[in-house]
Design a protein around this motif. Structure first.
Motif, PDB file in Angstrom:
ATOM      1  N   GLY A 177       0.928  -0.797   0.192  1.00 58.50           N
ATOM      2  CA  GLY A 177       0.030   0.045   0.153  1.00 58.50           C
ATOM      3  C   GLY A 177       0.844   1.240  -0.039  1.00 58.50           C
ATOM      4  O   GLY A 177       0.256   2.659   0.221  1.00 58.50           O
ATOM      5  N   SER A 178       2.655   1.508  -0.013  1.00 60.26           N
ATOM      6  CA  SER A 178       3.558   2.807  -0.058  1.00 60.26           C
ATOM      7  C   SER A 178       3.179   2.964  -1.339  1.00 60.26           C
ATOM      8  O   SER A 178       3.490   4.486  -1.642  1.00 60.26           O
ATOM      9  CB  SER A 178       4.485   2.110  -0.055  1.00 60.26           C
ATOM     10  OG  SER A 178       5.064   1.078  -0.700  1.00 60.26           O
ATOM     11  N   GLY A 179       2.706   2.231  -2.261  1.00 60.11           N
ATOM     12  CA  GLY A 179       2.655   3.433  -3.866  1.00 60.11           C
ATOM     13  C   GLY A 179       3.312   2.505  -4.761  1.00 60.11           C
ATOM     14  O   GLY A 179       4.282   3.089  -5.914  1.00 60.11           O
ATOM     15  N   LYS A 180       4.772   1.293  -4.297  1.00 59.27           N
ATOM     16  CA  LYS A 180       5.356   0.597  -5.097  1.00 59.27           C
ATOM     17  C   LYS A 180       4.843   0.722  -6.845  1.00 59.27           C
ATOM     18  O   LYS A 180       4.840   1.056  -7.397  1.00 59.27           O
ATOM     19  CB  LYS A 180       5.873  -0.219  -4.980  1.00 59.27           C
ATOM     20  CG  LYS A 180       6.194  -0.018  -2.974  1.00 59.27           C
ATOM     21  CD  LYS A 180       6.948  -1.181  -2.947  1.00 59.27           C
ATOM     22  CE  LYS A 180       6.226  -2.601  -3.014  1.00 59.27           C
ATOM     23  NZ  LYS A 180       4.909  -2.699  -1.815  1.00 59.27           N
ATOM     24  N   SER A 181       3.890  -0.144  -6.946  1.00 61.01           N
ATOM     25  CA  SER A 181       3.786  -1.070  -8.028  1.00 61.01           C
ATOM     26  C   SER A 181       2.157   0.503  -8.784  1.00 61.01           C
ATOM     27  O   SER A 181       2.350   0.772 -10.225  1.00 61.01           O
ATOM     28  CB  SER A 181       1.686  -2.091  -8.260  1.00 61.01           C
ATOM     29  OG  SER A 181       2.802  -2.955  -8.032  1.00 61.01           O
ATOM     30  N   THR A 182       1.671   1.328  -8.738  1.00 56.97           N
ATOM     31  CA  THR A 182       1.531   2.458  -9.095  1.00 56.97           C
ATOM     32  C   THR A 182       2.447   3.206  -9.271  1.00 56.97           C
ATOM     33  O   THR A 182       2.175   4.050 -10.616  1.00 56.97           O
ATOM     34  CB  THR A 182       0.805   3.599  -8.045  1.00 56.97           C
ATOM     35  OG1 THR A 182      -0.575   2.788  -7.846  1.00 56.97           O
ATOM     36  CG2 THR A 182       0.196   4.662  -8.560  1.00 56.97           C
TER      37      THR A 182
ATOM     38  N   GLN B 174       4.061 -10.185 -11.602  1.00 55.91           N
ATOM     39  CA  GLN B 174       4.429 -10.716 -10.486  1.00 55.91           C
ATOM     40  C   GLN B 174       2.959 -12.109 -10.471  1.00 55.91           C
ATOM     41  O   GLN B 174       3.560 -12.920 -11.093  1.00 55.91           O
ATOM     42  CB  GLN B 174       3.739 -10.510  -9.195  1.00 55.91           C
ATOM     43  CG  GLN B 174       2.938 -11.769  -8.306  1.00 55.91           C
ATOM     44  CD  GLN B 174       2.412 -10.719  -6.715  1.00 55.91           C
ATOM     45  OE1 GLN B 174       3.256  -9.519  -6.752  1.00 55.91           O
ATOM     46  NE2 GLN B 174       2.734 -12.208  -5.803  1.00 55.91           N
ATOM     47  N   GLN B 175       2.018 -12.088 -11.583  1.00 51.43           N
ATOM     48  CA  GLN B 175       1.496 -12.893 -12.046  1.00 51.43           C
ATOM     49  C   GLN B 175       1.227 -13.506 -13.767  1.00 51.43           C
ATOM     50  O   GLN B 175       0.802 -14.280 -14.227  1.00 51.43           O
ATOM     51  CB  GLN B 175      -0.344 -11.994 -11.798  1.00 51.43           C
ATOM     52  CG  GLN B 175      -0.644 -11.653 -10.788  1.00 51.43           C
ATOM     53  CD  GLN B 175      -0.588 -12.598  -9.603  1.00 51.43           C
ATOM     54  OE1 GLN B 175      -0.905 -13.995  -9.985  1.00 51.43           O
ATOM     55  NE2 GLN B 175      -0.755 -12.367  -8.614  1.00 51.43           N
ATOM     56  N   PHE B 176       2.487 -13.480 -13.942  1.00 53.56           N
ATOM     57  CA  PHE B 176       2.918 -13.744 -15.065  1.00 53.56           C
ATOM     58  C   PHE B 176       2.401 -13.700 -16.552  1.00 53.56           C
ATOM     59  O   PHE B 176       3.246 -13.248 -17.789  1.00 53.56           O
ATOM     60  CB  PHE B 176       2.973 -15.211 -15.360  1.00 53.56           C
ATOM     61  CG  PHE B 176       3.724 -16.644 -13.867  1.00 53.56           C
ATOM     62  CD1 PHE B 176       5.127 -15.835 -13.737  1.00 53.56           C
ATOM     63  CD2 PHE B 176       2.762 -17.414 -13.801  1.00 53.56           C
ATOM     64  CE1 PHE B 176       4.842 -16.055 -12.707  1.00 53.56           C
ATOM     65  CE2 PHE B 176       2.934 -18.018 -12.976  1.00 53.56           C
ATOM     66  CZ  PHE B 176       4.682 -17.545 -11.663  1.00 53.56           C
ATOM     67  N   GLN B 177       0.734 -12.491 -16.582  1.00 51.42           N
ATOM     68  CA  GLN B 177       0.910 -12.291 -17.625  1.00 51.42           C
ATOM     69  C   GLN B 177       0.637 -13.372 -18.583  1.00 51.42           C
ATOM     70  O   GLN B 177       0.633 -11.959 -19.604  1.00 51.42           O
ATOM     71  CB  GLN B 177       0.753 -10.744 -17.520  1.00 51.42           C
ATOM     72  CG  GLN B 177       0.239 -10.035 -16.543  1.00 51.42           C
ATOM     73  CD  GLN B 177      -0.665  -9.758 -15.922  1.00 51.42           C
ATOM     74  OE1 GLN B 177      -2.297 -10.248 -17.033  1.00 51.42           O
ATOM     75  NE2 GLN B 177      -0.789  -8.664 -15.347  1.00 51.42           N
TER      76      GLN B 177
ATOM     77  N   ALA C 220       9.886  -4.274 -13.974  1.00 52.32           N
ATOM     78  CA  ALA C 220       9.040  -6.092 -12.983  1.00 52.32           C
ATOM     79  C   ALA C 220       8.795  -5.408 -12.066  1.00 52.32           C
ATOM     80  O   ALA C 220       9.396  -4.973 -11.087  1.00 52.32           O
ATOM     81  CB  ALA C 220      10.502  -6.298 -12.800  1.00 52.32           C
ATOM     82  N   ASP C 221       7.576  -5.792 -11.913  1.00 57.24           N
ATOM     83  CA  ASP C 221       6.704  -5.030 -10.391  1.00 57.24           C
ATOM     84  C   ASP C 221       6.746  -6.855  -9.721  1.00 57.24           C
ATOM     85  O   ASP C 221       5.679  -7.973  -9.952  1.00 57.24           O
ATOM     86  CB  ASP C 221       5.147  -5.342 -11.106  1.00 57.24           C
ATOM     87  CG  ASP C 221       4.375  -5.063  -9.701  1.00 57.24           C
ATOM     88  OD1 ASP C 221       4.473  -4.910  -8.980  1.00 57.24           O
ATOM     89  OD2 ASP C 221       2.956  -4.151 -10.270  1.00 57.24           O
TER      90      ASP C 221
ATOM     91  N   THR D 107       9.680  -5.162  -5.404  1.00 62.94           N
ATOM     92  CA  THR D 107      10.092  -6.395  -4.499  1.00 62.94           C
ATOM     93  C   THR D 107      10.027  -6.656  -3.362  1.00 62.94           C
ATOM     94  O   THR D 107      10.116  -5.050  -2.490  1.00 62.94           O
ATOM     95  CB  THR D 107      11.472  -7.335  -4.600  1.00 62.94           C
ATOM     96  OG1 THR D 107      11.998  -7.919  -4.374  1.00 62.94           O
ATOM     97  CG2 THR D 107      12.691  -5.945  -3.934  1.00 62.94           C
ATOM     98  N   HIS D 108       9.525  -7.108  -2.144  1.00 62.78           N
ATOM     99  CA  HIS D 108       9.199  -7.431  -0.692  1.00 62.78           C
ATOM    100  C   HIS D 108      10.146  -7.312  -0.223  1.00 62.78           C
ATOM    101  O   HIS D 108      10.944  -7.798   1.286  1.00 62.78           O
ATOM    102  CB  HIS D 108       8.036  -7.541  -0.472  1.00 62.78           C
ATOM    103  CG  HIS D 108       7.664  -9.674  -1.033  1.00 62.78           C
ATOM    104  ND1 HIS D 108       7.319  -9.476  -1.857  1.00 62.78           N
ATOM    105  CD2 HIS D 108       8.011  -9.943  -0.099  1.00 62.78           C
ATOM    106  CE1 HIS D 108       7.728 -11.089  -1.858  1.00 62.78           C
ATOM    107  NE2 HIS D 108       7.848 -10.985  -0.368  1.00 62.78           N
TER     108      HIS D 108
END
Length: 223
Positions: A41-46, A90-93, A164-165, A198-199
């Protein structure tokens, strides 16, 4: 080079305006390998999505390879992504009904025939060690193999940038390290700029620099 200047981004949630990115300014140099880390929720992906033009911003400027992402029209954004940016999620898509080879060819099928790009797709799969699995559907591949197919697909357009997410988020630790090593190899051999969310603190530490984001703000940048 990637440059963000005073970038703000918010969403409407339940009738309320929720700020996700708050006055973000940063520069990611061409040919660098950068990790972005922060709590959920920190905004990384956004942040990654606005860099790649997948989402618009409320205010500020975003420049990618000297192109003003914040001003580009949809077709111009599509061209920028095709010419310069490869994505690994992350979900490969991956398309479930297409083979590994067909998935790798997907980014270029709108412009070229499958025969015209098949050789390059096979070479991309060879590069990630999956030429022997090219005719398998995603359901017949392991998680690590699916992510390698996704990386091969990202390489098909010969991008200057890979976003890369959480590329190891759905993988066990050993497989995750192999995926990171593959991204590092692409970075080193091709000079591709890699920006990775990355986490995992250990994986983040392998990058040239690490950007810490918290509550929508850059808290620290370590080189």
């Amino acid at each position: 080079m990637i440059t963000l200047k005073n970038v703000n981004k918010s969403y409407q949630v339940g009738g309320e305006n929720v700020e996700v990115l708050k006055d973000i300014s940063l520069t990611i140099n061409s040919g660098s390998y950068t990790s972005i880390i922060g709590p959920s929720g920190s905004g990384k992906s956004t942040l990654l999505h606005v860099i790649g033009g997948l989402e618009s911003i409320d205010s500020g400027e975003i420049w990618v390879e000297d192109k003003p992402v914040h001003q580009l029209k949809d077709f111009e954004l599509a061209k920028l992504r095709l010419d310069n940016i490869g994505y690994v999620f992350q979900q490969f898509q991956l398309l479930s009904t297409a083979t590994a080879l067909e998935n790798v060819m997907m980014p270029l099928l709108s412009m070229f025939s499958s025969q015209a790009i098949k050789k390059d797709a096979v070479e991309a799969l060879k590069r990630v060690g999956l030429e022997h699995r090219m005719h398998h559907l995603p359901s017949k591949l392991s998680g690590g193999e699916q992510q390698r197919v996704a990386i091969a697909r990202a390489l098909m357009t010969k991008p200057s940038i890979i976003l890369a997410d959480e590329p190891t988020g759905n993988l066990d630790s050993e497989t995750g390290v192999r995926i990171i090593e593959l991204l590092e190899e692409v970075h080193q051999k091709d000079g591709v700029t890699v920006v990775m969310i990355t986490h995992d603190q250990i994986l983040a530490g392998r990058a040239h620099e690490t950007i810490h984001i918290f509550d929508g703000r850059i808290k620290e940048k370590i080189s």
